[in-house]
Design an enzyme around this catalytic site. Sequence first.
Site, PDB file in Angstrom:
ATOM      1  N   HIS A 175       0.818  -1.197   0.000  1.00 25.04           N
ATOM      2  CA  HIS A 175       0.000   0.000   0.000  1.00 25.04           C
ATOM      3  C   HIS A 175       0.864   1.265   0.000  1.00 25.04           C
ATOM      4  O   HIS A 175       0.577   2.233  -0.688  1.00 25.04           O
ATOM      5  CB  HIS A 175      -0.901  -0.005   1.236  1.00 25.04           C
ATOM      6  CG  HIS A 175      -1.928   1.068   1.243  1.00 25.04           C
ATOM      7  ND1 HIS A 175      -3.178   0.882   0.759  1.00 25.04           N
ATOM      8  CD2 HIS A 175      -1.855   2.352   1.663  1.00 25.04           C
ATOM      9  CE1 HIS A 175      -3.859   2.001   0.880  1.00 25.04           C
ATOM     10  NE2 HIS A 175      -3.074   2.912   1.421  1.00 25.04           N
ATOM     11  N   HIS A 212     -10.244   2.890  -2.569  1.00 21.19           N
ATOM     12  CA  HIS A 212     -10.556   2.426  -1.212  1.00 21.19           C
ATOM     13  C   HIS A 212     -11.385   1.153  -1.312  1.00 21.19           C
ATOM     14  O   HIS A 212     -12.458   1.042  -0.741  1.00 21.19           O
ATOM     15  CB  HIS A 212     -11.270   3.528  -0.416  1.00 21.19           C
ATOM     16  CG  HIS A 212     -10.701   3.735   0.942  1.00 21.19           C
ATOM     17  ND1 HIS A 212     -11.442   4.018   2.051  1.00 21.19           N
ATOM     18  CD2 HIS A 212      -9.415   3.676   1.381  1.00 21.19           C
ATOM     19  CE1 HIS A 212     -10.646   4.136   3.100  1.00 21.19           C
ATOM     20  NE2 HIS A 212      -9.420   3.934   2.718  1.00 21.19           N
TER      21      HIS A 212
END
Lengths: 803, 244
Positions: free
Chosen positions: A66, A141
């Site tokens: 990430h 997301h």
Amino acid sequence: MRILEKNQDEINFLGSSQKELLSLNKKYGWSLNDKELLMVKNYFRMLKRNPTRAEIETVAQTWSEHCKHKTFSGPVDFIWKDENGKVKLSKKFKNLFKETIVYTTKKLNKKYCLSVFEDNAGIIELYDKSDWGICFKVETHNHPCALEPYGGAETGVGGVIRDILGVGLGAKPVIDTDVFCFAYNDRRYEIPDGFLSPHKIISGVVSGVRDYGNKMGIPTANGSVYFDDDYLFNPLVFVGSAGLIKKKKITKKVEVGSLIFVLGGPTGRDGIGGATFSSADIDEDTSSSHVQIGHAINEKKVLDVLLKARDLDLYTAVTDCGAGGFSSAVGELASDCGAVVELKNVLLKDKNINPWEIWLSESQERMVLAVKKECVYELKRICEIEECQYYIIGEFTDDKKLRVSYDDKLIIDIDMSFLHSGLPRIEKKAVYKERKINKNLTVKNINFLEIFKRVISELNVCSRRSIIEQYDHEVMGQTVLKPFCSKNESTPSDACVIWPYNVVGNFNDYRGFAVSSAINPSISKISPYYMSFYVLDEAVRNLCCVGADITRAALLDNFCSANPNISEVMGDFTAAAIGIKEAAIDMELPFISGKDSFYNQTVINGKNYKIPVTLLISAVAPVDDVRIVVSSDFKNEGNPVYVVGEFMKGLGGSVYSKISGEKDNYISPIDLKKNRKIYLRIIDAIRKNYILASHDVSDGGLLSAMFEMSLGGYGVDVDISKACKKYGVSDVEVAFGECGSRIVLEVDKRFEDKFIELMKGLPFIKLGDTSDENSFIIKNDDVVLINENPAVLKKFWEREVLR
Amino acid sequence: MKPKVIILRASGTNCDLETRSAFDFVGARTELVHINELLNGAKKLVDYDIMAIPGGFSFGDDISAGKIFALRIKKLKSDFNDFIKAKKPVIGICNGFQVLVKTGFLPYDIELKQRATLYSNDLGHFICRWVKVRVNKNSPCIFTKGLPDEFYLPIAHGEGKFISTRSIISDLKQKNLDALLYLENPNGSYSDIAGITNNSGNVFGLMPHPERVFFSLQQPWKNKGILSIGYEFFKNAVNYARGL
């Protein structure tokens, strides 16, 4: 401060075998690989001690997929095979990201790019020699929205807005964007325990974007929704934000001795391990407690304080607290100097929290500032008026070390250099195999009207009103081209145009900018390589339709993919990355920012549900004069209707083929160099006031585009046979095909000759004229295919996507 | 004379910039002031000639829209009462209207008791769209003087349904205090009420956003000319204040 004590919360690295380390890795969910575990072990062996829990968690977050994007920026061994398995290309990339996305930006070397890939968002000039820059960032997301759609969407929006607040010394956000991929909301699926239905996901996500975006006072004014079965367990949620920043506020500088000042809400246990969690597949056991909790008003307060303080020069650097919390934010700001942090000073919303959890918590609505001691008093005063919470947690140092304590007990003592540069590279295997292509039309003798009704009521074509109306797309009063145009707000727009007169503070300055986006998973399933060309082209075409200056545009790439350790997945991804590089070079447009999200796959009862490689291209471009912007609704009767751009063979990826069962899946390649010339000429025609309406042909094909243009009070009467003859394609391909790059134009009849003169040498064709509001007439020579009132057809199109 | 406008903010206010721009354009001096700056004495209400409470989600609209902001204002109720009694123009737009209703300034109650409310839209969620409205020509409202009979305004709210007792509504109607009415009622408001005023016509609250349709560029359709209908509301306020 005391030195790091032994035996407090330490993890036994030095005494563990590699196998034992792997099981610790799984137990704690660090998502580190073999090589990385070994690196950590070697580093701490050098320090002659074991890491503390806080240290290993910090390393795991900083090195996570990430935060570091190690797959995209790692080495790739790529093989491209044709549909028979014959190798067409074999290539080794050292750093796929640098050799594709970054390569285009470097090669094109556009002077209007003010900041690329470095800061929290990319920045371009608002116009030549302007004092202002436009910054733009789009985030995904996905994982949080799969588990807790409302909270996931809220915090996604909150996060990307903080990226804009964290650009340079802070930009003012002026538009938000949202693009979703869901499974069909009007189909029944078997949903196993622990997963949510498409209906729950879409309504949760839309409510989350609505509640957060509206409360932030930023218009959510551009986006799209895409439906496909493949997103059933892995919905994609892209959220973007663009802002304006004075050029002189672009550079951050952390000064040694400055205080680490935290602005915003208190810290709790929410969202611990978010970065590492999004770097793994979702399974039945994944818990929704990884998802953070949003509170928009806290972020609004942060925004108000930050921009006030920025204009008073009360801080010298800022960044947002995103994935990894303080660990990432402080780690980033202090990467060239060093920092000491005392976690006892952190304002907590939960007293039952371990020190390492405070350090890693992803509690929302927090920004970290570097504040000189003499500015603290004034900054605190502003915080108090605005009722914004704050706390000072430490100081920036010059020893290149990160030292974190809790109640004077040291829990982290490591070198910044180890934290930020010690990333081992892992080579991925990538095999791309071309899909089988059928080039012949299989469905014959269709009823155009009936098929057309089904096309416009398909979820990928029908009206998005039920979503768009829930977003405040008007707040700030700067949205001059809105999601819907025309007097009755009926026709969807191609791009959103912002006239930032409030932020710039000048009513007489008519400069603005346009934002558009494009996504095309159905072409991706047939050819990820061509998909990239189509997606980039459509994003730019949308900008062209409204009259934006595409010679000064910039692009954002957001890739989503399944598990990159599967060589076919990585193969599709690499083919798309190569495609987007070539497409961007042809269109002569640079990337300024982007993001990738892997592991969008779910294993249920041994079956792996993977998403196709999905690429969202978002584009931003200056508009020289917002008064000349063209919207997509027809403006009057009796004006000629032209289509610019070639009609091409193939029904691959079209809505029509999904509905009719057409087996033809051929996709014509498109030439973006040629398209660039076409678009520049159209923009010229818009500037000369020849064009009254323009609309790009996308999902649903030509007829859907013309139908949408007919919803604003004037209809159309056209004959498609001319296009069939000129380009040698069938009537079905002309009407419903989605290949090629076409724009429908209503030309002011007074300027028709001049328009024809201007378009000389380009592929363009006149199909008919605009008509009265009751006419939607489509003919094929002497056969009337459709003759219906747009108001009647509108009933098929105006579906509630949310139901 | 350039009238001085206080654009009264709270945490969560978000239409302050466009409201300020509107007043700036019509020749006023504007200042963005947080309610806490009035409460701590740093700023004084008496120093201003016009008040605008802009749209947004003050204090997150927690409890109910505008409620907490209204409670803060009531701590200074004599200052606000003096401002209104001096016939200085006060406009509450969207959240600002909700605040004026929840303070008891609209419909006006001498003891500042809340006499109406703005409740959740019938649709059950936030709506942003352009709606056709009608001006009550007989209203004493100073903001809507000389406006055309009908026009479009954008709305953007979740709690915009005007509700009150039958007697209060008939009182509003009888005195023509229902200054602005929906022709296409988007939220279920009683008697199609979009905005109301007080007896003197100097306090006006409305759910639609005139500051978002100040320039013709801000309309979903384009026409010639720079200014649009919203301009008239703000020009009226400034002209009126100049005459005080």
